[in-house]
Design an enzyme around this catalytic site. Structure first.
Site, PDB file in Angstrom:
ATOM      1  N   ASP A 245      27.150 -10.690  73.769  1.00  0.00           N
ATOM      2  CA  ASP A 245      25.707 -11.005  72.900  1.00  0.00           C
ATOM      3  C   ASP A 245      24.667 -10.277  73.299  1.00  0.00           C
ATOM      4  O   ASP A 245      23.799  -9.992  72.488  1.00  0.00           O
ATOM      5  CB  ASP A 245      25.590 -12.469  73.111  1.00  0.00           C
TER       6      ASP A 245
ATOM      7  N   TYR B 214      25.600 -18.931  66.639  1.00  0.00           N
ATOM      8  CA  TYR B 214      25.355 -19.833  67.803  1.00  0.00           C
ATOM      9  C   TYR B 214      23.857 -19.851  68.123  1.00  0.00           C
ATOM     10  O   TYR B 214      23.436 -18.603  68.167  1.00  0.00           O
ATOM     11  CB  TYR B 214      26.184 -19.473  68.843  1.00  0.00           C
TER      12      TYR B 214
END
Lengths: 829, 829
Positions: free
Chosen positions: B390, B471
């Site tokens: 990420d 998320y």
């Protein structure tokens, strides 16, 4: 000779009655949460749907049971205030909780309310030796149907009694004093102080205590190790003040005059007699080592330090509109956002919860503490053989009034704990608190392209604190809006430290760290056992270890680039028989308890996950293998979680009197967890679980003066796993959706897909200061929010502690309150 | 043809300047905590002792660096707004943090302030292929001394560049749309919808996305798997709306016209061409399976539900006197009850803290997130090959303004995050919050015979939230008054779910649970790596695994009753070389990092313990062994904690561009953790640690709509272990001592040793109602408490969200904000 305890007046029942009334009047100052907002909501009286069939005996019930026993068992000559274990007495009476098989038809069907029974512990002589004997008395109320019978079906050693190894506790304590006085020359020389027989609590004197039970029995005899501590009255921290001198006494004889110290231990050397140590001391090479003297270092407060910031009060939680849960104080029943449960208490084990439901479905029949063991290790006779089974001391009985605004937020509700000992009812006011609290973090959030949604994590806690001698245990049952339930124990208080001698020849640091001039931290294990009788969507359950495992797979769609792929998958391992499990390596198994009958909308068995929770990592089990002192009494401490068949004959994993007979306990857990199958046809599917909290505690300098709760915490959580069809917290939670544009969420946050006709200039315009003023973010709230400022009274910020009732943290006003041993009283010698 | 993105106007520097000014004006509405008590304390301006040498580049510095590169590297024809990776550009500039060996003499001695450098990532063509190349630029400010040189010393694969596998991101996205349109007959037939080329965000249409990188490269080519999702614009939850159809495309050719879907995957069957699937569909036995349609089930809010209690607002934290910490906003320096540290940020990794000290002593040079990996598993081409690193997407860049009163208490302070991308400075307002919070439980307590002491657990939190697509990660650094420090990550948001077909022939539940009609929960591992450069009381440290072990011992004092005793003891295992460790079985090892030079007053090495903290049990490491997709880029995920030698050449465990080259990453952690000795003479004793947070996430029905933060939390804590001489929280904490009688504590709670002359009657008198009124408990406070009620303004209970600045959660206002890939823009086709 013994000046400590003047005669106990034999009370008439009249005096007792007056006493009760006086108590009652002083206890009626019940704390209830403030409501101070103008719109404070007054809720209608809240009523439990059923009776609390686990409730502790009422004062009237207890008095009736006691009277019934006194009448029926008149042949025992039961004394109301016994002087020692040779005088028969009713030690305590309490509710004998109904069998689950009787309770369930009442709770979940149209069954009759189960008959009510009491359990009585009678201290009596059997074959000339003092015993503690359990009876069941009932049905209640006492009637011509009622009878007294030996309570045996809940134990598994074929008995209903335990021999009491100490027939006269006070004689034992007095002996310690006498011993101290008799060797005053030695203690004065080595420790600079001696036992003051006239004032055993002399702050400048010594105190002498035997190593707690179990006291080693060699061939049926009684061997005592007695150690000396400074009293530490300035702080209450005498367990930080060991003096490093130990005496070994053979106390097997009935005649105390025959007890003599046979050995002494000092600075790593064992001396075989008083004379031997005296002789050694006269040697010019004899080494005297520094000892522990009380001082500000044991103070639990620093009133004077003024670092930046301490001149301001810290943030505080307020709840201006009053509680959002329903509380039936009579039935001790709580309802909160789908959770419903009953509270009850017991003198030994504190607070248990029963019939926990979530959104109308059954989750747990019972959860409650069973036993709390602490097991020490060390190189000297005290900490080297020290072990406690704390329910023996009464962990419910050892709870105290909670400090409002500190132990629990100022807005908490309180309940009392009652117990019945030696023909009296004792009430510990405000010793259970109930409160909602909003965490400093969210329950859920999502930031999207045009919206942000944030939901508050507000949870419900039921708490009590039990102070067993040096240690304070905070027991919390915590409920979350998604159906998650947590059981958490935090510990604080004084550690039971060991004597440290720089001179002594043993490997330093083998049992702890040096934390003061003459103090070592004394490693120990805390293992606190809980029963969790899960009934996940009913009683028919199964347990599966759902493992996350690496695997190499070949997929059609992966060809030809990846002939095979290193990935992972789930593998279910059913738990097929009664067994103990440990938290898995790399957290890679989910311990799921699932209904074998009920499925959610997606065909998944309704389940709950048992997982280690928000304590410090995984709660441990006992390090020691086949502990010499624990015997068979700590078998439940050998694994982290146990899965067993539910049986009415196995309602508990331990009994407080196991401490009297660790090698042949009334409840031998190993006989319960005996590998019975969950797959046999005779098994009805009702499983029960035990789990352990605690810590491997190797205290360090930061444990002085007190262990800290934030890092001593351990927790197990029960988390819904496919229990509902969707997250149920959405229906309950309070939060906000910020609508940044339009009325949809759009795509991922930061995406800008939707500007088909936008050039930079036009977009910049929208961000201009002028536009900004016009286009306020729209906030859409779910659940009620605050609508106006308000005047908050001081009581909501800082409750008035003058209302704290306990005058000296008494529990019993009748005599020494400690244990079954400590129940006895004496007339003047 | 592509209607989504109209031409981007090439901006003059003047327009850019105006833009900046506009932004700046809108961002000046900085939130600061309310003080509303009358006595609100006004503190003098608080100043950091040193400069924040890790601070992100200022806007001026960044502009200067960009201008310098544009001038010096004019030969690269750097474009300010590139259309694709074939146009060279400066992707970002940021601070190149100083080498620790340069920083320490400045921080802890009289050394010069380290020279300041920038790191620049330049997107450029090398050998005809697009690359991302790192340079260092400095010293700053730009002067005649300044130069640009390849940044290579912090990487360990001998390079300073990574090839960009996708030369034209928009072309790729457009291809997905074209593909969707070209098979509209198939999608309409199977999925009941098709891609709307004119309005790709059509709520009733389909969206087509490639499986994120790394895209498999067979023999240097580019293989794409494309899946179809419903947009889910009503809730932003498109990852809950997979449609179960996947297309495999060979995109190796430079000529997009040559890209063709070569395979289709639907309901467990792989089809070798469009024609093959069309033919199969015409078979009357062809099975069409239900798909996922958006609806209220993905809504993150339930506005309508009204369970009992939701009509009242929940408890809330207030802080009427303002913050008790010192905050230097310029230097981003915080001081709070002995803790001192600097805050800095980076676009990829968010918030890091530097030079953390406690009570004036060094604890940590640096702590900060390194990489966050999520790795999925599944039986179909999307989740079966899905993996994210990420930081590639910019976890600092992907933070957004925090929702006041929800993400952080109403009384929090806020800081902004700035980063510099494509020649512009971007500011994310109020995206870091700082606050104190008082826990619902105590820090310490002890109940004694005559006193109770209760100390509040008030802690400090620094928090930011990063939303990477579906998320939301809440990153919190938490400080406690005893010197404990916690790093905690909570996750929420939409899961990346997998398609579920009841018809498909694979083992159900092998990769997740069914959670909707056509949805499976898709198991995945989150592993989030942090660097913790501990300098416990200085740089010279050692690590010891202090084990709690069972042992059988023979003691002189135990004879003859116990010839030997089963007990336990401590055994130290030094960590002698660079290695990865896992959380120990039964929590039975203490991972201690100790000074080899500094000892506390008791001769114990000053130490900190690294322990799994208050998340759900122990944080896990990666399940998958030698992941096919991760290659060498996730080696840090293979163990829980790593102990390494500190080297200036190894400042990080990962680089965001590792996602471009997982098998040959710029930073290969395995080459860092290469078993170098800690015992060699050439080692200076400076150790650095990495640890992982995260979860094995097997979502269940309760993860819909969003995963919940309370159970997704994971944490590692750094707990003082013999660091001070005594618990330092005593000096800082606020609390109360209740004196129940006299002025001492007495013995254990419940003891009644001190009634030498008391008989029951006289004691009863003292408990009488009359007496009770006279004898109030005395409350002695330490630390300031609340002294009066007060008016609390609405803003303190419910902050006005209209002040929320972000209009649509934008980060960049210039184009697609996603990743290095997503940095490009295009003129109209």
């Amino acid at each position: 000779m013994d000046s400590r305890r003047k005669p106990w007046v034999i009370l008439s029942s009249l005096v007792l009655l007056v006493t009760f009334l006086l108590y009652y009047s002083s206890w009626t100052t019940q704390r209830t949460p403030l409501k101070y907002a103008e719109q404070a909501i007054s809720k209608p009286a809240f009523k439990a749907p059923k009776e609390n069939i686990w409730a502790e005996l009422s004062e009237r019930e207890a008095a009736d049971v006691n009277a019934f026993i006194l009448k029926e068992y008149a042949h025992l000559n039961l004394t109301e205030q016994p002087k020692n274990a040779n005088e028969n007495s009713i030690f305590f009476v309490e509710t004998l909780r109904p069998n689950k098989t009787d309770a369930v038809p009442y709770l979940h069907g149209h069954g009759e309310i189960p008959q009510r029974y009491a359990k009585a512990a009678i201290s009596m002589e059997i074959d000339g030796l003092p015993h503690m004997v359990y009876y069941m008395v009932g049905p209640l109320p006492i009637s011509s149907e009622s009878k007294i019978s030996p309570l045996q079906y809940v134990f598994n050693n074929g008995k209903n009694s335990v021999q009491n190894p100490v027939s006269d506790f006070f004689a034992l304590m007095d002996y310690c004093i006498e011993l101290g006085v008799s060797i005053s020359d030695i203690t004065q020389n080595l420790l600079g102080a001696s036992v003051n027989q006239k004032n055993p609590e002399d702050p400048n004197g010594l105190m002498a205590f035997p190593r707690p039970t179990p006291i080693e029995t060699g061939e049926g005899g009684l061997i005592l190790w007695i150690q000396f501590q400074r009293p530490g009255f300035g702080s209450g921290g005498r367990t930080l003040l060991p003096q490093g001198l130990y005496a070994k006494v053979d106390a097997s004889s009935e005649n105390r005059a025959e007890w003599k110290p046979k050995k002494f231990y000092y600075n790593g050397v064992l001396y075989n007699s008083e004379d031997e140590i005296r002789a050694a001391m006269s040697d010019p090479d004899f080494v005297r080592v520094p000892t522990n003297i009380d001082g500000p270092w044991t103070d639990t407060e620093d009133f004077d330090s003024q670092p930046d910031g301490r001149e301001m009060p810290p943030p505080v939680s307020i709840q201006p509109y009053g509680p959002r849960y329903g509380l039936d104080r009579t039935q001790r029943f709580i309802s909160w956002f789908g959770f419903e449960f009953y509270i009850t208490t017991a003198q030994a084990t504190g607070v248990s919860l029963f019939d926990i439901r979530f959104k109308g479905e059954r989750v747990m029949y019972e959860v409650g503490m069973q036993e709390a063991l602490s097991h020490y290790a060390g190189n000297q006779p005290m900490n080297g053989g020290l072990e406690f089974l704390d329910t023996f001391f009464g962990m419910g009985k050892k709870s105290f009034e909670l400090v409002p605004g500190y132990d629990c937020p100022a807005h908490a509700d309180y309940l009392d704990i009652e117990y019945h000992e030696l023909n009296k009812t004792h009430k510990i006011p405000n010793s259970i608190c109930i409160f909602e609290f909003t965490a400093d973090h969210l329950l859920s959030r999502h930031s999207a392209q045009y919206s942000v949604t944030a939901s508050r994590n507000t949870f419900l806690t039921v708490r009590y604190v039990s102070t067993v001698g040096n240690y304070d245990y905070d027991f919390s049952y915590i409920f979350y809006m998604d159906g998650t339930m947590e059981v958490k124990v935090r510990a604080s208080g004084y550690i039971f430290a060991a004597f440290y001698s720089a001179d002594e020849k043993h490997e330093k640091g083998e049992y702890g760290h040096r934390i003061q001039d003459a103090l070592e931290s004394s490693m120990h294990d805390h293992v606190i056992n809980f029963r969790a009788d899960l009934d996940v969507a009913g009683e028919k359950n199964e347990m599966v270890r759902m493992a996350v495992e690496p695997v190499t797979k070949t997929f059609s769609w992966d060809q030809p680039e990846n002939p095979s792929r290193n990935t992972m998958h789930l593998v279910d391992y059913p738990v097929t028989e009664e067994t103990g499990l440990d938290w898995p390596k790399n957290s890679r198994e989910f311990y799921l308890v699932r209904s074998t009958e009920q499925k959610n909308a997606w065909g998944q068995p309704k389940g709950y996950r048992i997982t280690s929770g928000t304590g410090m990592g995984n709660p441990p089990h006992l390090t020691i293998v086949n502990s010499t002192v624990l015997g068979e009494s700590g078998r439940w401490a050998e694994h982290d979680i146990w899965a067993l068949r539910h049986k009415d004959t196995e309602p508990r994993s331990a009994d407080p009197l196991n401490y009297f007979a660790t090698h042949e306990p009334l409840v031998d857990f190993k006989k319960q967890a005996n590998h019975e199958s969950f797959e046999d046809e005779d098994f009805n599917g009702d499983m029960v679980f035990y789990f352990n909290l605690g810590a491997h505690h190797v205290p360090h300098s930061g444990d002085v003066p007190n262990t800290l709760m934030h890092t001593s915490a351990s927790s197990v959580m029960f988390v819904p796993h496919n229990f509902c069809d969707r997250d149920p917290s959405r229906e309950s939670v309070q939060g906000v959706r910020l609508q940044l544009k339009g009325h949809r969420s759009g795509g991922f946050a930061g995406e800008e897909f939707d500007e088909p006709n936008g050039d930079l200039r036009s977009r910049m315009d929208r961000h201009s200061h002028e536009e900004k003023k016009k286009k306020k973010t729209k906030a859409h709230y779910f659940g009620q929010t605050y609508e106006e400022g308000m005047k908050v009274p001081l009581e909501a910020l800082e409750p008035n502690q003058a209302g704290y009732i306990s005058e000296q943290n008494f529990v019993s006003d009748l005599g020494f309150n400690g244990s079954a041993i400590g129940a006895w009283h004496r007339d003047e010698a």
